[in-house]
Design an enzyme around this catalytic site. Structure first.
Site, PDB file in Angstrom:
ATOM      1  N   HIS A  83      56.773  45.243  61.186  1.00  0.00           N
ATOM      2  CA  HIS A  83      55.544  45.389  60.410  1.00  0.00           C
ATOM      3  C   HIS A  83      54.409  44.725  61.190  1.00  0.00           C
ATOM      4  CE1 HIS A  83      53.293  46.437  56.908  1.00  0.00           C
ATOM      5  NE2 HIS A  83      53.081  45.197  56.515  1.00  0.00           N
ATOM      6  N   ASP A 108      49.811  40.954  48.897  1.00  0.00           N
ATOM      7  CA  ASP A 108      50.424  41.700  47.794  1.00  0.00           C
ATOM      8  C   ASP A 108      51.901  41.363  47.623  1.00  0.00           C
ATOM      9  OD1 ASP A 108      50.752  43.047  50.288  1.00  0.00           O
ATOM     10  OD2 ASP A 108      51.302  44.904  49.280  1.00  0.00           O
ATOM     11  N   HIS A 138      51.760  38.935  53.730  1.00  0.00           N
ATOM     12  CA  HIS A 138      50.679  39.735  53.156  1.00  0.00           C
ATOM     13  C   HIS A 138      50.527  39.435  51.659  1.00  0.00           C
ATOM     14  CE1 HIS A 138      50.637  42.894  56.616  1.00  0.00           C
ATOM     15  NE2 HIS A 138      49.842  41.868  56.864  1.00  0.00           N
ATOM     16  N   HIS A 146      57.070  50.262  46.144  1.00  0.00           N
ATOM     17  CA  HIS A 146      55.905  49.950  46.983  1.00  0.00           C
ATOM     18  C   HIS A 146      55.112  51.225  47.313  1.00  0.00           C
ATOM     19  CE1 HIS A 146      53.731  48.386  50.605  1.00  0.00           C
ATOM     20  NE2 HIS A 146      53.821  47.223  49.961  1.00  0.00           N
TER      21      HIS A 146
END
Length: 320
Positions: A142, A67, A65, A271
């Site tokens: 995830h 980020d 991902h 996070h």
């Protein structure tokens, strides 16, 4: 023995006060350091934290991902432009290697150093990065394959048993120096073996840094001998219940209950969703952790620094 500098603590997008995910972990005995994740803008954070890309020995990417990885290629390019020539190890999903190679081809990127790429799926066993630093990957849950990394530093100290030598009447000087270097010596018509006068002390600390994950219990076994867990806590439980299971993240309650159940002495949460980044939001996260966990914990801000010593004690480092 391990020194942590948080370079980005926001989830999804950067905000005015927090960048997206990146964490620098330094072996406090020297200048070697590891980077876990590299969200967009990480190289600016590295400059602000006064970390040198010349001393970077490995980069770990928890998942694909953006980020957590969009700052990676720019960082690699800047390291090359700053005259880095030492090889660099990257432990990441194989898609990261494909992305780097495609970007290099499409943007005429030529690195003056080699990349030692290790597929994170092949890092289930402990990988020695330097003589003192090792890394091991652990699968998480995830929306895409995500991993946690055990960061292990081990120092071996050898100390001469000077009291024993004094009792034997061995004079200080060359004899002591030879024994310290592991050489046997002759004294009073007998051989003194260096191994009999060297005391070996091993210091080991183990921290785990998790990627995005909605099942903390997956880390139960790997946390058994860990002194610190650093993990995402994107939401409070109330917000996670509203958001639903789709994002596949952890709440403060989930992490607190996990840490308490597994007797973890130290916990750092990071996070955070932008909705939890103001004072009220951070207090809500902290209150939820307090309710379910009695150990030592912190909520990380960008540029926060922490030290994990040889006894497993975690402390926040005051800025100079």
């Amino acid at each position: 023995m391990l020194h942590f500098t948080f370079l980005g603590t926001s989830s999804g997008v950067p905000t005015l006060t927090r960048n997206v995910s990146a964490l620098a972990i330094r072996n406090s005995k020297n200048k070697d350091w590891i980077l876990v994740d590299a969200g967009e803008g990480t190289q600016h954070r590295i400059q602000q934290a006064k970390l040198s890309l010349q001393n970077l020995v490995a980069i770990c990417i928890t998942h694909v991902h953006g980020d957590h990885c969009y700052g990676l290629v720019g960082l690699l390019a800047s390291a090359g432009m700053n005259a880095r020539i030492a090889p660099l190890t990257i432990i990441a999903p194989k898609e990261i290697q494909q992305w780097i190679e495609a970007t290099a081809q499409l943007t005429d990127l030529h690195l003056p150093y080699s990349l030692n790429f290790i597929d994170v799926n092949e890092a289930a066993q402990i990988l020695r990065i330097t003589d003192e630093l090792s890394i091991q990957a652990h699968p998480l849950s995830h929306r895409v394959p995500s991993f946690a990394f055990s960061i292990i530093v081990q120092h071996t100290q050898k100390k001469l048993d000077t009291q024993a030598l004094i009792q034997l009447g061995v004079p200080k000087g060359k004899a002591w120096g030879d024994l310290q270097q592991g050489k046997d010596i002759q004294f009073n018509d007998q051989t003194l073996k260096a191994s009999d006068f060297i005391q070996t002390h091993i210091q080991r600390v183990h921290a785990i840094v998790g990627g995005d994950n909605d099942q903390p219990e997956l880390l139960a076994q790997s946390c058994q001998d860990a002194q610190l867990l650093i993990h995402e806590s994107t939401y409070t439980q109330a917000i996670l219940d509203k958001v639903g299971s789709g994002p596949m993240h952890s709440s403060a309650k989930m992490m607190a209950e996990f840490a308490q159940k597994n007797n973890l002495g130290n916990l750092i949460l990071t996070h955070f969703s932008p909705r939890h980044q103001d004072q009220i939001g951070q207090r809500a996260i902290a209150d939820e952790v307090h309710q379910y966990y009695q150990g030592n914990f912190y909520l990380a801000d960008d540029f926060d620094q922490f030290s994990l010593d040889a006894t497993g004690q975690l402390s926040k480092v005051k800025p100079k």
